[in-house]
Design an enzyme around this catalytic site. Structure first.
Site, mmCIF file in Angstrom:
data_model
loop_
_atom_site.group_PDB
_atom_site.id
_atom_site.type_symbol
_atom_site.label_atom_id
_atom_site.label_comp_id
_atom_site.label_asym_id
_atom_site.label_seq_id
_atom_site.Cartn_x
_atom_site.Cartn_y
_atom_site.Cartn_z
ATOM 1 N N GLY A 171 -4.694 -1.688 -0.359
ATOM 2 C CA GLY A 171 -3.715 -0.653 -0.691
ATOM 3 C C GLY A 171 -3.956 0.674 0.003
ATOM 4 O O GLY A 171 -3.272 1.656 -0.259
ATOM 5 N N ARG B 215 0.835 -1.214 0.000
ATOM 6 C CA ARG B 215 0.000 0.000 0.000
ATOM 7 C C ARG B 215 0.868 1.261 0.000
ATOM 8 O O ARG B 215 0.435 2.322 0.430
ATOM 9 C CB ARG B 215 -0.938 -0.003 1.194
ATOM 10 C CG ARG B 215 -0.249 -0.118 2.545
ATOM 11 C CD ARG B 215 -1.246 0.198 3.603
ATOM 12 N NE ARG B 215 -0.733 -0.072 4.937
ATOM 13 C CZ ARG B 215 -1.347 0.275 6.033
ATOM 14 N NH1 ARG B 215 -2.492 0.908 5.968
ATOM 15 N NH2 ARG B 215 -0.856 0.000 7.215
ATOM 16 N N ASP C 298 10.826 -7.326 8.111
ATOM 17 C CA ASP C 298 10.473 -6.360 7.061
ATOM 18 C C ASP C 298 10.255 -4.966 7.639
ATOM 19 O O ASP C 298 10.124 -4.004 6.876
ATOM 20 C CB ASP C 298 9.222 -6.812 6.293
ATOM 21 C CG ASP C 298 8.078 -7.176 7.211
ATOM 22 O OD1 ASP C 298 8.281 -8.026 8.102
ATOM 23 O OD2 ASP C 298 6.984 -6.606 7.059
ATOM 24 N N ASN C 299 10.218 -4.860 8.955
ATOM 25 C CA ASN C 299 10.009 -3.559 9.575
ATOM 26 C C ASN C 299 11.266 -3.054 10.270
ATOM 27 O O ASN C 299 11.192 -2.126 11.073
ATOM 28 C CB ASN C 299 8.847 -3.623 10.579
ATOM 29 C CG ASN C 299 7.515 -3.848 9.886
ATOM 30 O OD1 ASN C 299 7.380 -3.539 8.700
ATOM 31 N ND2 ASN C 299 6.541 -4.383 10.591
HETATM 32 P P1 AMP Z 1 2.992 -4.141 8.083
HETATM 33 O O1 AMP Z 1 2.416 -5.056 9.081
HETATM 34 O O2 AMP Z 1 2.379 -2.763 8.057
HETATM 35 O O3 AMP Z 1 4.476 -4.087 8.136
HETATM 36 O O4 AMP Z 1 2.614 -4.745 6.656
HETATM 37 C C1 AMP Z 1 2.991 -6.023 6.282
HETATM 38 C C2 AMP Z 1 2.726 -6.229 4.815
HETATM 39 O O5 AMP Z 1 1.337 -6.086 4.529
HETATM 40 C C3 AMP Z 1 3.444 -5.240 3.907
HETATM 41 O O6 AMP Z 1 3.838 -5.928 2.751
HETATM 42 C C4 AMP Z 1 2.373 -4.226 3.609
HETATM 43 O O7 AMP Z 1 2.605 -3.537 2.401
HETATM 44 C C5 AMP Z 1 1.135 -5.104 3.532
HETATM 45 N N1 AMP Z 1 -0.098 -4.350 3.829
HETATM 46 C C6 AMP Z 1 -0.490 -3.817 5.012
HETATM 47 N N2 AMP Z 1 -1.683 -3.208 4.893
HETATM 48 C C7 AMP Z 1 -2.070 -3.353 3.599
HETATM 49 C C8 AMP Z 1 -3.210 -2.939 2.846
HETATM 50 N N3 AMP Z 1 -4.216 -2.260 3.392
HETATM 51 N N4 AMP Z 1 -3.242 -3.280 1.533
HETATM 52 C C9 AMP Z 1 -2.255 -3.966 0.958
HETATM 53 N N5 AMP Z 1 -1.162 -4.384 1.616
HETATM 54 C C10 AMP Z 1 -1.058 -4.082 2.918
HETATM 55 MG MG MG Z 2 5.836 -2.990 7.257
#
Ligand code: AMP
Ligand code: MG
Length: 499
Positions: A144, A111, A270-271
């Site tokens: 997204g 996103r 990834d973070n």
């Molecule tokens: P996060 O937990 O924020 O680090 O996200 C983990 C993964 O999920 C990453 O690849 C993000 O891009 C994806 N992601 C989180 N929220 C969304 C969303 N609303 N739409 C698409 N991908 C998402």
């Molecule tokens: Mg992330």
């Protein structure tokens, strides 16, 4: 919007002048170096436009550093909503992988879209990324998009971290949209502009190792060293030196989190940024009363990323980076894993030394000694048992806050006498204490209240809190209400990820 590339005398592309309607609103981007990496590290992707964009927040100080002070409101709204992309810019979504709560997964910007790169006035290169910019090839089942509340929260906390002096991604803008974002209920949506020294993660290396060729891993390492650790160019074993630098950057970062009571909440690989910056402000929160097991994230039922686990999990993440770099770490697999193991064995001793220095700074002890560790442990032990507020305990010690009854308990007063003896006749170094103990932090109940009011259409509590958090080490008259912990212990407070 039009965009004109400009070149040096030797015909090297230097960047783009992009202008929206009038040259008065000209915006310059630097040439994106990330696009020099092999193609499967990214996918070119434009943001998906939003309806009724409205600029809610614009960070003028950061805009100035970026050389973007002269942008008009309409240009800001058009560009940072993703609605009007200057011709010639090549926005892209990054590919990466990651261990999420220990499980390896292929990921990528689901996103977020990286608009480009820019050089700050101090010469540092940063990524300009739109978060909540619509679907990408990496979106999997996600939409997204991002909710307004979660983007306001990221803006507030990332900027608070910056003003606390902690390496972090910054927030440039929040653009609201009328487009609905569907979670458990319908939310207003928003696009956040995130500014960061790069978005290269431990997970980017895991992606290269697991889904690319050997040459991809080499290309990524070379690129990352040039961008973040140029002093390592030409060293004998650059991969090992790089691993050590990333490890030290992670240690320094986690020590800073421990200094202010910050719990990241989702330290998946990834973070975790290679440059050692805090980012991905999903379920993060600040601790009020001290407890090492504090965890606020609703998705962290096992407490994997609890406050006191953060150094251990940073070590886990550095070990994941070592695994990804293994083919480059030594002449043979045995030599490579031995080098990695020797380095990783030194993670906790290095962390413990930095932690002691940091805690001694908080206590005004200018020259830490090994047996100060006991004094620190005893104070933390008392805070845990008495459920004392972490931030305010240090303010009471430096005389910056009047002691409440909790700090009149005999156990605490006994500890305080021993601390005073340790500090000697000249007393604690108050200047060091005041530079290391924030007077305010973004307490959960204050953040929630600011977001609730914003949801009801009143941004003023949010802006007032944001203003206070800009000077966390300097007492301001209006600070007092922001220093009060929540009336009831907030250990039941829950944060939600990825909203
Ligand atoms: P996060 O937990 O924020 O680090 O996200 C983990 C993964 O999920 C990453 O690849 C993000 O891009 C994806 N992601 C989180 N929220 C969304 C969303 N609303 N739409 C698409 N991908 C998402
Ligand atoms: Mg992330």
């Amino acid at each position: 919007m039009a965009c004109v590339p400009f070149y040096t005398q030797r015909n090297k592309l230097m960047g783009y002048f992009c202008y929206l309607n009038k040259p008065a609103h000209m915006i310059t981007f630097d040439t994106p170096t990330y696009l020099t990496l092999p193609g499967h590290f990214y996918t070119e992707q434009h943001p998906t436009p939003i309806s009724d964009p409205k600029c809610l927040l614009w960070n003028t100080a950061l805009a100035k550093d970026l050389g973007w002070s002269a942008l008009s409101d309409s240009a800001i709204t058009a560009l940072f909503s993703g609605n009007s992309i200057p011709e010639g810019l090549r926005p892209f979504a990054q590919a990466y992988a990651g261990h999420q709560f220990g499980h390896f997964t292929k990921l990528g910007d689901g996103r977020a879209v990286l608009l480009g790169e820019q050089l700050l006035q101090n010469g540092n290169r940063v990524d300009i990324q739109l978060k909540g910019a619509g679907p990408t090839p990496y979106s999997r089942r996600g939409d997204g998009r991002a909710t307004l509340a979660s983007m306001l929260r990221e803006y507030l906390i990332s900027e608070a971290m910056h003003h606390l002096g902690i390496p972090t991604s910054r927030s440039l803008a929040v653009i609201q949209t009328n487009d609905p974002v569907y979670r458990e209920v319908v939310h207003p949506g928003a696009v956040l502009t995130r500014v960061m020294s790069s978005h290269i993660r431990v997970g980017t290396f895991e992606y290269a190792r697991n889904f690319g060729q050997a040459s991809d891993l080499e290309a990524l390492l070379k690129y990352t060293i040039k961008r973040h650790y140029p002093e390592l160019i030409g060293t004998q074993n650059p991969a090992l030196a790089f691993l050590e630098h990333v490890m030290d950057a992670q240690i320094a970062l986690i020590v800073e989190w421990m200094r202010v009571g910050f719990i990241h909440g989702v330290m998946n690989t990834d973070n975790m940024s290679i440059a050692g910056e805090t980012f991905d402000y999903g379920p993060c929160a600040f601790m009020n009363s001290y407890h090492p097991d504090t965890v606020f994230s609703s998705i962290d039922a096992q407490g994997r990323y609890a406050f006191a686990n953060q150094p251990l999990l940073a070590r886990w993440n550095v070990a994941a980076l070592a695994m990804a770099l293994l083919p480059l770490l030594g002449k043979s697999e045995t030599a490579a894993s031995n080098s990695a193991k020797t380095l990783l064995d030194d993670f906790m001793p290095r962390y413990q030394n930095k932690f002691l220095d940091m805690m001694c700074n908080k206590l005004g002890i200018a020259k830490p000694q090994e047996n100060d560790r006991m004094l620190v442990e005893e104070l933390l032990g008392w805070m845990e048992q008495a459920q004392a507020d972490y931030t305010n305990t240090f303010l009471v010690l430096s005389g910056d806050l009047a002691p409440d009854t909790i700090w009149l308990q005999p156990t605490f007063l006994d500890w305080k006498r021993r601390w005073e003896m340790r500090c000697g006749t000249s007393g604690p170094d108050l200047a060091i204490m005041r530079a290391n103990n924030p007077k305010v932090i973004p307490r959960n109940h204050l953040v929630e209240n600011a977001l609730e009011q914003a949801h009801l259409g009143d941004l003023s509590p949010f802006l007032a809190l944001h203003d206070i958090l800009k000077n966390p080490y300097t007492y301001q008259g209006e600070m007092a209400p922001y220093q009060v912990p929540p009336a009831t212990d907030d250990r039941e407070y829950q944060t939600f990820c990825g909203t």
